[in-house]
Design a protein around this motif. Structure first.
Motif, PDB file in Angstrom:
ATOM      1  N   ILE A  87      -1.605  -3.858 -20.061  1.00 45.21           N
ATOM      2  CA  ILE A  87      -0.556  -2.918 -19.408  1.00 45.21           C
ATOM      3  C   ILE A  87       0.222  -3.741 -18.384  1.00 45.21           C
ATOM      4  O   ILE A  87      -0.349  -4.546 -17.580  1.00 45.21           O
ATOM      5  CB  ILE A  87      -1.265  -1.740 -18.888  1.00 45.21           C
ATOM      6  CG1 ILE A  87      -1.956  -0.922 -20.077  1.00 45.21           C
ATOM      7  CG2 ILE A  87      -0.172  -0.813 -18.146  1.00 45.21           C
ATOM      8  CD1 ILE A  87      -2.700   0.151 -19.527  1.00 45.21           C
ATOM      9  N   THR A  88       1.450  -3.590 -18.345  1.00 43.05           N
ATOM     10  CA  THR A  88       2.295  -4.340 -17.400  1.00 43.05           C
ATOM     11  C   THR A  88       2.081  -4.109 -15.793  1.00 43.05           C
ATOM     12  O   THR A  88       1.842  -2.941 -15.386  1.00 43.05           O
ATOM     13  CB  THR A  88       3.789  -4.023 -17.481  1.00 43.05           C
ATOM     14  OG1 THR A  88       4.251  -4.392 -18.903  1.00 43.05           O
ATOM     15  CG2 THR A  88       4.743  -4.656 -16.386  1.00 43.05           C
ATOM     16  N   LEU A  89       1.779  -4.950 -14.915  1.00 45.62           N
ATOM     17  CA  LEU A  89       1.627  -4.641 -13.607  1.00 45.62           C
ATOM     18  C   LEU A  89       2.832  -5.380 -12.682  1.00 45.62           C
ATOM     19  O   LEU A  89       3.088  -6.520 -13.258  1.00 45.62           O
ATOM     20  CB  LEU A  89       0.511  -5.421 -13.143  1.00 45.62           C
ATOM     21  CG  LEU A  89      -0.889  -4.951 -13.777  1.00 45.62           C
ATOM     22  CD1 LEU A  89      -2.072  -5.843 -12.819  1.00 45.62           C
ATOM     23  CD2 LEU A  89      -1.265  -3.517 -13.068  1.00 45.62           C
ATOM     24  N   LEU A  90       3.307  -4.729 -11.675  1.00 48.61           N
ATOM     25  CA  LEU A  90       4.372  -5.129 -10.976  1.00 48.61           C
ATOM     26  C   LEU A  90       4.213  -4.666  -9.557  1.00 48.61           C
ATOM     27  O   LEU A  90       3.837  -3.510  -9.369  1.00 48.61           O
ATOM     28  CB  LEU A  90       5.828  -4.708 -11.592  1.00 48.61           C
ATOM     29  CG  LEU A  90       6.286  -5.107 -12.962  1.00 48.61           C
ATOM     30  CD1 LEU A  90       7.451  -4.081 -13.188  1.00 48.61           C
ATOM     31  CD2 LEU A  90       6.625  -6.613 -13.011  1.00 48.61           C
ATOM     32  N   ILE A  93       3.833  -8.087  -2.125  1.00 48.40           N
ATOM     33  CA  ILE A  93       2.994  -8.528  -1.053  1.00 48.40           C
ATOM     34  C   ILE A  93       3.539  -8.107   0.018  1.00 48.40           C
ATOM     35  O   ILE A  93       4.662  -8.310   0.522  1.00 48.40           O
ATOM     36  CB  ILE A  93       2.659 -10.155  -1.118  1.00 48.40           C
ATOM     37  CG1 ILE A  93       2.315 -10.535  -2.491  1.00 48.40           C
ATOM     38  CG2 ILE A  93       1.868 -10.472   0.089  1.00 48.40           C
ATOM     39  CD1 ILE A  93       1.982 -11.929  -2.595  1.00 48.40           C
ATOM     40  N   GLU A  94       2.627  -7.124   0.940  1.00 48.30           N
ATOM     41  CA  GLU A  94       3.244  -6.681   2.286  1.00 48.30           C
ATOM     42  C   GLU A  94       3.331  -7.758   3.212  1.00 48.30           C
ATOM     43  O   GLU A  94       2.906  -8.764   3.126  1.00 48.30           O
ATOM     44  CB  GLU A  94       2.440  -5.474   2.404  1.00 48.30           C
ATOM     45  CG  GLU A  94       2.276  -4.324   1.233  1.00 48.30           C
ATOM     46  CD  GLU A  94       3.643  -3.776   0.818  1.00 48.30           C
ATOM     47  OE1 GLU A  94       4.514  -3.406   1.441  1.00 48.30           O
ATOM     48  OE2 GLU A  94       4.056  -3.836  -0.284  1.00 48.30           O
ATOM     49  N   GLU A  95       3.708  -7.055   4.436  1.00 47.53           N
ATOM     50  CA  GLU A  95       3.906  -8.106   5.644  1.00 47.53           C
ATOM     51  C   GLU A  95       2.462  -8.559   6.006  1.00 47.53           C
ATOM     52  O   GLU A  95       2.453  -9.613   6.791  1.00 47.53           O
ATOM     53  CB  GLU A  95       4.701  -7.462   6.683  1.00 47.53           C
ATOM     54  CG  GLU A  95       6.110  -7.116   6.656  1.00 47.53           C
ATOM     55  CD  GLU A  95       6.872  -6.434   7.709  1.00 47.53           C
ATOM     56  OE1 GLU A  95       6.214  -6.326   8.475  1.00 47.53           O
ATOM     57  OE2 GLU A  95       8.072  -6.236   7.432  1.00 47.53           O
ATOM     58  N   ARG A 100       0.095  -4.504  -3.015  1.00 48.73           N
ATOM     59  CA  ARG A 100       0.477  -2.953  -3.644  1.00 48.73           C
ATOM     60  C   ARG A 100       1.140  -3.393  -5.216  1.00 48.73           C
ATOM     61  O   ARG A 100       2.143  -3.718  -5.324  1.00 48.73           O
ATOM     62  CB  ARG A 100       1.418  -2.175  -2.696  1.00 48.73           C
ATOM     63  CG  ARG A 100       1.569  -0.967  -3.257  1.00 48.73           C
ATOM     64  CD  ARG A 100       2.229  -0.051  -2.305  1.00 48.73           C
ATOM     65  NE  ARG A 100       2.636   1.372  -2.579  1.00 48.73           N
ATOM     66  CZ  ARG A 100       3.281   1.886  -3.476  1.00 48.73           C
ATOM     67  NH1 ARG A 100       4.276   1.075  -4.181  1.00 48.73           N
ATOM     68  NH2 ARG A 100       3.276   3.177  -3.680  1.00 48.73           N
ATOM     69  N   ILE A 101       0.174  -3.133  -5.939  1.00 46.58           N
ATOM     70  CA  ILE A 101       0.784  -3.238  -7.625  1.00 46.58           C
ATOM     71  C   ILE A 101       0.628  -2.058  -8.352  1.00 46.58           C
ATOM     72  O   ILE A 101      -0.291  -1.118  -8.240  1.00 46.58           O
ATOM     73  CB  ILE A 101      -0.446  -4.423  -8.175  1.00 46.58           C
ATOM     74  CG1 ILE A 101      -0.683  -5.676  -7.333  1.00 46.58           C
ATOM     75  CG2 ILE A 101       0.138  -4.909  -9.346  1.00 46.58           C
ATOM     76  CD1 ILE A 101      -1.837  -6.543  -7.644  1.00 46.58           C
ATOM     77  N   LEU A 102       1.734  -2.002  -9.071  1.00 48.83           N
ATOM     78  CA  LEU A 102       2.032  -0.593  -9.904  1.00 48.83           C
ATOM     79  C   LEU A 102       1.834  -1.071 -11.448  1.00 48.83           C
ATOM     80  O   LEU A 102       2.072  -2.065 -11.924  1.00 48.83           O
ATOM     81  CB  LEU A 102       3.444  -0.294  -9.665  1.00 48.83           C
ATOM     82  CG  LEU A 102       4.035   0.007  -8.344  1.00 48.83           C
ATOM     83  CD1 LEU A 102       5.452   0.345  -8.151  1.00 48.83           C
ATOM     84  CD2 LEU A 102       3.204   0.987  -7.480  1.00 48.83           C
ATOM     85  N   ILE A 114      -2.588  -0.083  -7.486  1.00 54.51           N
ATOM     86  CA  ILE A 114      -3.607  -0.745  -7.029  1.00 54.51           C
ATOM     87  C   ILE A 114      -3.228  -1.336  -5.586  1.00 54.51           C
ATOM     88  O   ILE A 114      -2.129  -1.970  -5.273  1.00 54.51           O
ATOM     89  CB  ILE A 114      -3.977  -2.086  -7.867  1.00 54.51           C
ATOM     90  CG1 ILE A 114      -4.200  -1.413  -9.443  1.00 54.51           C
ATOM     91  CG2 ILE A 114      -5.029  -3.195  -7.461  1.00 54.51           C
ATOM     92  CD1 ILE A 114      -4.743  -2.633 -10.371  1.00 54.51           C
ATOM     93  N   THR A 115      -4.278  -1.264  -4.663  1.00 46.25           N
ATOM     94  CA  THR A 115      -4.066  -1.711  -3.400  1.00 46.25           C
ATOM     95  C   THR A 115      -5.106  -2.492  -2.896  1.00 46.25           C
ATOM     96  O   THR A 115      -6.472  -2.356  -3.158  1.00 46.25           O
ATOM     97  CB  THR A 115      -3.668  -0.583  -2.355  1.00 46.25           C
ATOM     98  OG1 THR A 115      -4.986   0.329  -2.155  1.00 46.25           O
ATOM     99  CG2 THR A 115      -2.430   0.020  -2.483  1.00 46.25           C
ATOM    100  N   GLY A 116      -4.980  -3.347  -2.000  1.00 49.75           N
ATOM    101  CA  GLY A 116      -5.969  -4.335  -1.442  1.00 49.75           C
ATOM    102  C   GLY A 116      -5.693  -5.752  -1.131  1.00 49.75           C
ATOM    103  O   GLY A 116      -4.392  -5.987  -1.163  1.00 49.75           O
TER     104      GLY A 116
END
Length: 264
Positions: A87-90, A93-95, A100-102, A114-116
């Motif tokens: 399944i595609t992940l897009l 990368i936050e400051e 944060r991956i969708l 997905i966060t981490g």
């Protein structure tokens, strides 16, 4: 006549001596150096970053991705499913360097968030379902794989069409459409709404722009800071503000910023 013949012969000899020297100089100084230069800039294949582990300690998953600037592009595979279809992940990368991956369906629907913040050998975070509102722990370990990154670049002729995202039927939703015009121009528009029950609106009315590359920057008329950049990739587009959020320009909590999947 004899003297003329001797003079002509001497002139030919002088000319013949000069010409080979010029050819050797050009050949030695130009051709070999260009060959070396071209070989030295050949692009090498980039290996993907891979992780394997569990959701909530039960569901086995495999994740791999590449990074372009602050954009993450990859896939997730649920290893307990019959087909094990990726399944595609897009994501971004936050400051603070967190991820944060969708998790995207082809329709643009987001089935997981997905966060981490990955470390050298571990990726611990959470997986959240926009539809069920359920949150699961995510524990992954880094894997040494030989997966080569897929091409994510696009070109101007292939980027035109419709782009969409939605966090389930009740959540945030957005649409971006861009159409080709003659003379390296295009017309685009963006519309997005917040989740239920209040569907607050953020909208950029259709406008004509110059488009010679796969990205453009747009500033909202009569504003000082409402500016954003749209960058197109193979199969998706990313809209990001360049000077902070466009405060006061849209409905409460509404935003045009986001990742849009190409659907048509």
């Amino acid at each position: 006549m004899k003297y003329q013949y001797l003079a002509y012969t001497l002139l030919l000899a002088i000319t013949s001596c000069n010409k080979p020297d010029q050819k050797v100089e050009v050949s030695n100084s130009a051709t070999p150096e260009r060959s070396v230069t071209f070989a030295s800039v050949k692009k090498q294949d980039v290996k993907e970053i891979s992780w394997k582990g569990f959701l909530n300690g039960k569901t086995p998953v495999f994740i791999h991705y590449q990074i372009d600037g602050n954009i993450i592009v990859g896939e997730i595979t649920y290893l307990n499913t019959k087909g094990k279809v990726p399944i595609t992940l897009l994501g971004t990368i936050e400051e603070d360097n967190s991820y944060r991956i969708l998790e995207f369906e082809k329709s643009g629907n987001i089935t997981g968030v997905i966060t981490g913040k990955p470390t050298d050998g571990a990726f611990k975070g959470s997986w959240f379902s926009p539809k069920t509102r359920k949150e699961l722990t995510l524990n992954l370990v880094k894997k040494d794989t030989a997966l080569v990154s897929k091409k994510i670049e696009t070109n101007v002729n292939d980027l035109f069409g419709r782009y969409h995202y939605q966090y389930s039927e009740a959540g945030y939703q957005g649409d971006l459409e861009i159409k080709k015009l003659p003379n390296s121009k295009a017309v685009f528009g963006i519309t997005s709404v917040t989740g239920e029950p209040a569907r607050n609106l953020a909208q950029i009315d259709d406008d004509t722009i110059d488009l010679k590359t796969t990205n453009f920057t747009y500033k909202l008329t009569d504003t000082e800071e409402c500016e954003f950049k749209v960058k197109f990739y193979k199969g998706f587009a990313v809209v990001q503000y360049t000077q902070g959020v466009c405060s006061g320009q849209f409905g409460m909590n509404a935003t045009i910023e986001g990742i849009y999947m190409k659907t048509k």
